[in-house]
Structure formats: C-alpha cells, structure tokens
Design an enzyme around this catalytic site. Sequence first.
Site, PDB file in Angstrom:
ATOM      1  CG  HIS A   1      -1.753   5.820  -0.315  1.00  0.00           C
ATOM      2  ND1 HIS A   1      -0.919   6.184  -1.110  1.00  0.00           N
ATOM      3  CD2 HIS A   1      -2.697   5.998  -0.797  1.00  0.00           C
ATOM      4  CE1 HIS A   1      -1.188   7.389  -1.477  1.00  0.00           C
ATOM      5  NE2 HIS A   1      -2.749   7.381  -1.336  1.00  0.00           N
TER       6      HIS A   1
ATOM      7  CD  GLU B   1       1.995   1.703  -0.693  1.00  0.00           C
ATOM      8  OE1 GLU B   1       2.639   2.076  -1.665  1.00  0.00           O
ATOM      9  OE2 GLU B   1       1.088   2.065  -0.518  1.00  0.00           O
TER      10      GLU B   1
ATOM     11  CB  CYS C   1       2.600   7.931  -3.407  1.00  0.00           C
ATOM     12  SG  CYS C   1       2.269   7.870  -1.548  1.00  0.00           S
TER      13      CYS C   1
ATOM     14  CB  CYS D   1       3.364   5.168   0.184  1.00  0.00           C
ATOM     15  SG  CYS D   1       1.943   4.951   0.226  1.00  0.00           S
TER      16      CYS D   1
END
Length: 156
Positions: A84, A86, A112, A115
């Site tokens: 991801h 992040e 999410c 993260c």
Amino acid sequence: MPKKVKDPRPSWDKYFMEIAKVISSRSNCTRRHVAAVVVKDNHILSSGYNGTPHGVKNCFAGGCPRCSGKVKSGTHLEECLCVHAEQNAICQAALYGHALKDSTIYVTISPCLTCAKLIINAGITEVVYGGDYAFLDTVKKLFKAAGVKHRKYEES
C-alpha cells in the site's frame, strides 16, 4: 496602513494532496492508483504509491496474481502482492533515515486497518485522506485511541 493582500497560492492541504495525486500516477497496480505523502512543518519527508515490491514484476506486467486475475473487488486479498502507498511511504522514510514522529500523512484514499497500525507506530499524528475506501469504524476508533487526528480532505 497597507492593504492586506490575499495569498493566491493553494492551501497546504491542497498542495500536498495534489502532489499525492501526481505521485499516484506512478502506481503499477491495475486496480487502483493510490499515493501517500508524509509531511512535517510543511516539508515533504517521504512519499509512496501502491504496487508490487522492489524487484517483483509490476502488476500491469502480471506480477500480482490478484491483479492479473478476474476477481471481484474486495475478494482474494490474500493473493495480492501489492504494497500500500502508506506502507511504501513509511518504508521509504526508514530506508533513507527520516523519522516520521509528529508528522502528517496525506493519502489519496482512506487507510486500511493494517496501514492505520503502521501509521500509529511510525509516530504519524495526523491523517488527511481523499476518497473513502471502506474507512472502517475500527480504524477510526483505533486512531482515536492512539491520539491520531484524521480528517477528510475537502477541496475548497
């Protein structure tokens, strides 16, 4: 007394979110382009976008089995090899020795749960996000418990 002049420049929020949008264009994920920019004192510390890990064939070249398949959105997540945005921003900061304590992360979509946990443990204290992507109540409660401010970016 001199007349006060209106600042014609974009707000810091708009500036960093627009940078994140441009960074998202580097994503190699075939399903969604996401980016994150980590900032402290209006200075960019790190950035990241979603896609396969370094050295792994890009999604658009068949590197991720989930992305190269025809699965319904939100299913077969265990097959996804993508990192991801992040996560990549936090990893890039670590790789280049940038502490993220007391920083703000700008993300093109809401984080999410995984993260969110990384954001908290990295010392990031504020999350500014663009679109909502299953922004779970669990994530919101976790941020609140950890003292991490979060707000949706609203373009003025």
